[in-house]
Design an enzyme around this catalytic site. Structure first.
Site, PDB file in Angstrom:
ATOM      1  N   ASP A 127      -1.953  10.847  -2.554  1.00 25.95           N
ATOM      2  CA  ASP A 127      -2.176   9.713  -3.328  1.00 25.95           C
ATOM      3  C   ASP A 127      -2.424  10.396  -4.571  1.00 25.95           C
ATOM      4  OD1 ASP A 127      -2.644   8.697  -0.302  1.00 25.95           O
ATOM      5  OD2 ASP A 127      -2.991   7.121  -1.857  1.00 25.95           O
TER       6      ASP A 127
ATOM      7  N   ARG B 252       0.955  -1.108   0.110  1.00 26.58           N
ATOM      8  CA  ARG B 252       0.055   0.006   0.080  1.00 26.58           C
ATOM      9  C   ARG B 252       0.943   1.439  -0.032  1.00 26.58           C
ATOM     10  NH1 ARG B 252       2.267   1.916   3.563  1.00 26.58           N
ATOM     11  NH2 ARG B 252       1.170   3.823   3.625  1.00 26.58           N
ATOM     12  N   GLY B 253       0.196   2.501   0.144  1.00 28.14           N
ATOM     13  CA  GLY B 253       1.063   3.517  -0.452  1.00 28.14           C
ATOM     14  C   GLY B 253       0.885   4.098  -1.973  1.00 28.14           C
TER      15      GLY B 253
ATOM     16  N   GLN C  53      -2.427   2.439   9.860  1.00 29.68           N
ATOM     17  CA  GLN C  53      -1.396   2.959   9.477  1.00 29.68           C
ATOM     18  C   GLN C  53      -0.827   3.644  10.529  1.00 29.68           C
ATOM     19  OE1 GLN C  53      -4.195   3.149   7.725  1.00 29.68           O
ATOM     20  NE2 GLN C  53      -4.194   2.310   6.263  1.00 29.68           N
TER      21      GLN C  53
END
Ligand code: MRU
Length: 357
Positions: free
Chosen positions: A245, A53-54, A204
């Site tokens: 993002d 993720r990221g 997170q």
């Protein structure tokens, strides 16, 4: 070199017949486990379930995922090979909607294949695509280090900084974006104290950022998301630094849900709000943040996210994974090419220039 510097969030093992190895981020911080992906379906699942993720890491994993998906047709004719490339690309593009790095990486892989359509056979195109995925991976590493250098210049010694979600080495090829700034500042001898939002609902910040900062010996304090205003009021932080993002042409920035409220709070307390992101996180096709697609996730992440039921059966839940911070709240965007400040359509366009990375 500390333990975390040796960690490889994403790594390709072998040649075109090799496999993709990922840190399974859903298992942190309890255990550091790796997961091998040998087909495109397992890469899709890893992205969807946030094992990887990221924004930058999702793009890198997807690029390698294209190679895995094409292996089954490496001996097929060119028409079938390109038909499969389209299928695999569309499939991976359906894993998560917000981080533009995913679409950027898939587009780049497709363009590389097109340059060879008339001249190379499928096995050669596949080998070239693996090289392309490796190049995307390596470029991200370099961009993260450059972001760290540009960003560290904005932070003074003895600074308290608040961050949200995880924009560290786990979210990128290495080092991170927002966290790269902290690591670089520390390497330069500056003393930082990082406040880490736990980042509900999937934590997170608590699970990943707190872990990464600990590994690197950076002073860190974990807080619940709802404590940010009090932390600012008490003057514990002099800056907020997050990743991104997707950044629209006017600088509006999508990042993990909760980022927007931090930016508003920072403005109310006269604290600078910084975004750290590589130029491939910009989406200049989108005029403003209103057009950024926001991922909606499973209600159970909120009702059952902490290992037990925490809400009554049948309660209605709204679970957007990201929000959009309007450019007016962003003091500066730190990219690998330099710092965009102030943030406006004009300054974004001038940093991006004619080309994207
Ligand atoms: O849902 P996630 O964990 O993929 O969200 C990640 C973030 O919001 C990060 O801040 C962003 O991708 C930047 S990572 C360098």
């Amino acid at each position: 070199m500390t333990a975390v510097e040796k960690l490889e969030t994403i790594c390709w093992l072998g040649d075109a017949q090799g496999r993709l190895r990922l840190i399974d981020q859903t298992r942190l911080p309890e255990t550091l486990e790796y997961r091998d992906c040998e087909d495109v379906e397992s890469v899709w699942e890893a992205i969807k379930q946030l094992r990887v993720r990221g924004a930058p890491a999702i793009g890198i994993a997807a690029a390698y995922g294209v190679c895995l998906g094409l292996r089954t047709v490496k001996d097929a004719d060119r028409t079938r090979f390109f038909e499969r490339l389209r299928e695999v690309t569309e499939y991976l593009a359906g894993s998560r909607p917000t981080a533009v790095n995913l679409f950027w990486a898939l587009d780049r892989m497709g363009r590389r294949a097109e340059t060879l359509r008339e001249t190379a056979a499928p096995p050669e195109i596949l080998a070239a695509l693996l090289d392309e995925a490796r190049a995307i991976h390596e470029e991200d590493r370099r961009m993260c280090h450059a972001i760290g250098r540009h960003g560290a210049a904005l932070l003074g010694d003895q600074t308290g900084v608040l961050t949200h979600c995880n924009a560290g080495g786990l979210a990128t090829a290495e080092y991170g974006t927002a966290l790269s700034v902290f690591f670089t500042a520390q390497d330069e001898g500056k003393q930082l104290h990082v406040y880490v939002d736990e980042t509900r609902p999937l934590l997170q910040g608590a699970r990943l950022t707190a872990w990464e900062l600990q590994q690197r010996g950076i002073d860190a304090t974990l807080i619940c998301d709802s404590m940010a205003a009090q932390v600012m009021r008490e003057r514990r932080v002099q800056a907020v630094m997050t990743g991104a993002d997707r950044i629209a042409a006017n600088g509006d920035t999508a990042n993990k849900i909760g980022t927007y409220s931090l930016a508003v709070l920072a403005a109310a307390h006269g604290i600078p709000f910084f975004v750290a992101a590589p130029t491939n996180t910009f989406d200049p096709q989108l005029p403003s943040g209103d057009a950024i697609p926001i991922e909606q996730r499973d209600p159970r992440e909120i009702t059952h996210g902490l290992g037990r039921q925490t809400a009554p059966d049948g309660i209605d839940v709204y679970n957007p994974a990201f929000d959009v911070t309007p450019a007016e709240y962003i003091t500066a965007i730190i990219t690998e090419r330099g710092v965009i400040r102030p943030v406006s359509r004009e300054t974004v366009a001038s940093m991006l220039g004619e080309h994207r990375v």
